[in-house]
Design an enzyme around this catalytic site. Structure first.
Site, PDB file in Angstrom:
ATOM      1  N   ARG A 288     -43.674 -15.299 -85.254  1.00 16.97           N
ATOM      2  CA  ARG A 288     -43.862 -13.864 -85.114  1.00 16.97           C
ATOM      3  C   ARG A 288     -45.352 -13.536 -85.068  1.00 16.97           C
ATOM      4  O   ARG A 288     -46.131 -14.032 -85.876  1.00 16.97           O
ATOM      5  CB  ARG A 288     -43.179 -13.117 -86.255  1.00 16.97           C
ATOM      6  CG  ARG A 288     -41.680 -13.379 -86.300  1.00 16.97           C
ATOM      7  CD  ARG A 288     -40.972 -12.478 -87.285  1.00 16.97           C
ATOM      8  NE  ARG A 288     -39.555 -12.782 -87.343  1.00 16.97           N
ATOM      9  CZ  ARG A 288     -38.645 -12.330 -86.489  1.00 16.97           C
ATOM     10  NH1 ARG A 288     -39.036 -11.503 -85.510  1.00 16.97           N
ATOM     11  NH2 ARG A 288     -37.385 -12.665 -86.598  1.00 16.97           N
TER      12      ARG A 288
ATOM     13  N   GLY B 284     -58.133 -11.145 -61.414  1.00 10.87           N
ATOM     14  CA  GLY B 284     -59.562 -11.016 -61.187  1.00 10.87           C
ATOM     15  C   GLY B 284     -60.028  -9.661 -60.716  1.00 10.87           C
ATOM     16  O   GLY B 284     -60.876  -9.008 -61.334  1.00 10.87           O
TER      17      GLY B 284
ATOM     18  N   GLY C   7     -70.819 -20.849 -69.153  1.00  8.48           N
ATOM     19  CA  GLY C   7     -70.395 -20.673 -70.536  1.00  8.48           C
ATOM     20  C   GLY C   7     -71.578 -20.652 -71.494  1.00  8.48           C
ATOM     21  O   GLY C   7     -72.549 -19.915 -71.294  1.00  8.48           O
TER      22      GLY C   7
ATOM     23  N   ASP D 180     -64.972 -12.171 -65.131  1.00  2.08           N
ATOM     24  CA  ASP D 180     -64.725 -10.917 -64.412  1.00  2.08           C
ATOM     25  C   ASP D 180     -65.671  -9.821 -64.896  1.00  2.08           C
ATOM     26  O   ASP D 180     -66.166  -9.012 -64.096  1.00  2.08           O
ATOM     27  CB  ASP D 180     -63.272 -10.472 -64.594  1.00  2.08           C
ATOM     28  CG  ASP D 180     -62.282 -11.484 -64.052  1.00  2.08           C
ATOM     29  OD1 ASP D 180     -62.600 -12.147 -63.056  1.00  2.08           O
ATOM     30  OD2 ASP D 180     -61.187 -11.606 -64.636  1.00  2.08           O
TER      31      ASP D 180
END
Length: 304
Positions: free
Chosen positions: A21, A32, A217, A247
């Site tokens: 849960r 994108g 990154g 994006d």
């Protein structure tokens, strides 16, 4: 061309077989191009989303696009819009992302989309995301040529065949591959910075794009064009989610270009948005206040 109904939530621990849960559930319009539009509008720009949508998931996607107050040009398809799921495991602080291939698009459907793009009036046309099954590999090259014929700056952010064949159309204003996408495009490891720069410069030399921004990154980003190459380090931030970082980066870069900023300044603004995106949980994307704050931090450490 392959949008998603984005679902994100958190659980304590992922276990096989067990019913787990979760909490902090979010539903957002994704893919994108839609993600780029969401951030671009948050920054004060005007954007219209042209996308394919079908089935129950498509109806939910349409509702979410409206909820985010995005102007839309929906192309109806017979198949079902895909659902993307992002799960944050609290115990390990790891994020798991699940994405399917998506619908199969008929010739009539992608041709209707192409015809719609041919009628668009705008300053920048951003083609972002993967191509779904049934769409020609050169689809982005096709719409890139349509944009160029009308004096519209074409921006490409795709992977695999979408990126490779999209570049073949030539004349893109900006292309934004990640380092992984650039490696796949070139078929090379590109371990050294010099090799990455050479690959990006090759795209410019061949006339495939005017600007190439490579996101790496935590290693930062590289921007190359006819005036040279700039490398900037990543901003140190505590990551909550990697969803939509690329994006958000692209949306901010395009917004900066549209405001008349210089390319290196646009890169800084894009990097601020990419860093801002990882601060937000799930599929929330970059927020304007965070973008401007982080951009200000970059301005203090990097002279213009």
């Amino acid at each position: 061309m392959n949008p998603t109904l984005d679902v994100a939530f958190e659980i304590d621990r992922i276990l096989p077989v067990h019913k787990m849960r979760g909490g902090n559930e979010r539903h957002d319009p994704g893919g994108g191009g839609i993600n780029v539009a969401r951030v671009f509008v948050r920054l004060g720009g005007n954007a219209r989303c042209c996308y394919l949508s079908g089935g129950a998931a498509g109806a939910a996607l349409d509702w979410l696009v409206d909820l985010h107050q995005l102007v839309r040009n929906r192309i109806a398809i017979a198949d079902e819009t895909r659902v993307s799921t992002s799960i944050f495991e609290r115990d390990s602080e790891s994020e798991y992302r699940f994405v399917t291939d998506g619908p199969i698009i008929s010739a009539a459907e992608w041709q209707e989309c192409e015809a719609a793009v041919a009628e668009i009036s705008c300053d920048y046309l951003v083609a972002s995301g993967s191509l779904p099954q049934g769409v020609p590999k050169d689809f982005y090259a096709r719409i890139g040529r349509l944009a160029k014929e009308r004096g519209i700056r074409f921006v490409l952010d795709s992977s695999g065949a979408g990126l490779a064949h999209g570049l073949e159309g030539g004349g893109a204003f900006l292309v934004k591959p990640s380092i992984g996408e650039l490696r796949a495009l070139t078929g090379k490891q590109l371990q050294e910075e010099e090799a990455i720069i050479e690959a990006a410069e090759g795209i410019v030399r061949r006339g495939e794009a005017e600007h190439v921004a490579v996101t790496m990154g935590h290693d930062g980003a590289i921007l190359t064009n006819g005036n040279g190459t700039t490398r900037l380090p990543a901003l140190p931030v505590e990551a909550m989610s990697a969803v939509g970082a690329g994006d958000s980066f692209l949306a901010a870069m395009v917004h900066a270009f549209s405001a008349g900023r210089e390319p290196v300044d646009a890169l800084r603004f894009g990097m601020a948005a990419g860093a801002a995106a990882v601060l937000t949980p799930g599929t929330d994307l970059a927020r304007a206040d965070d973008i401007h704050r982080l951009y200000g931090d970059m301005s203090k450490h990097h002279s213009f």
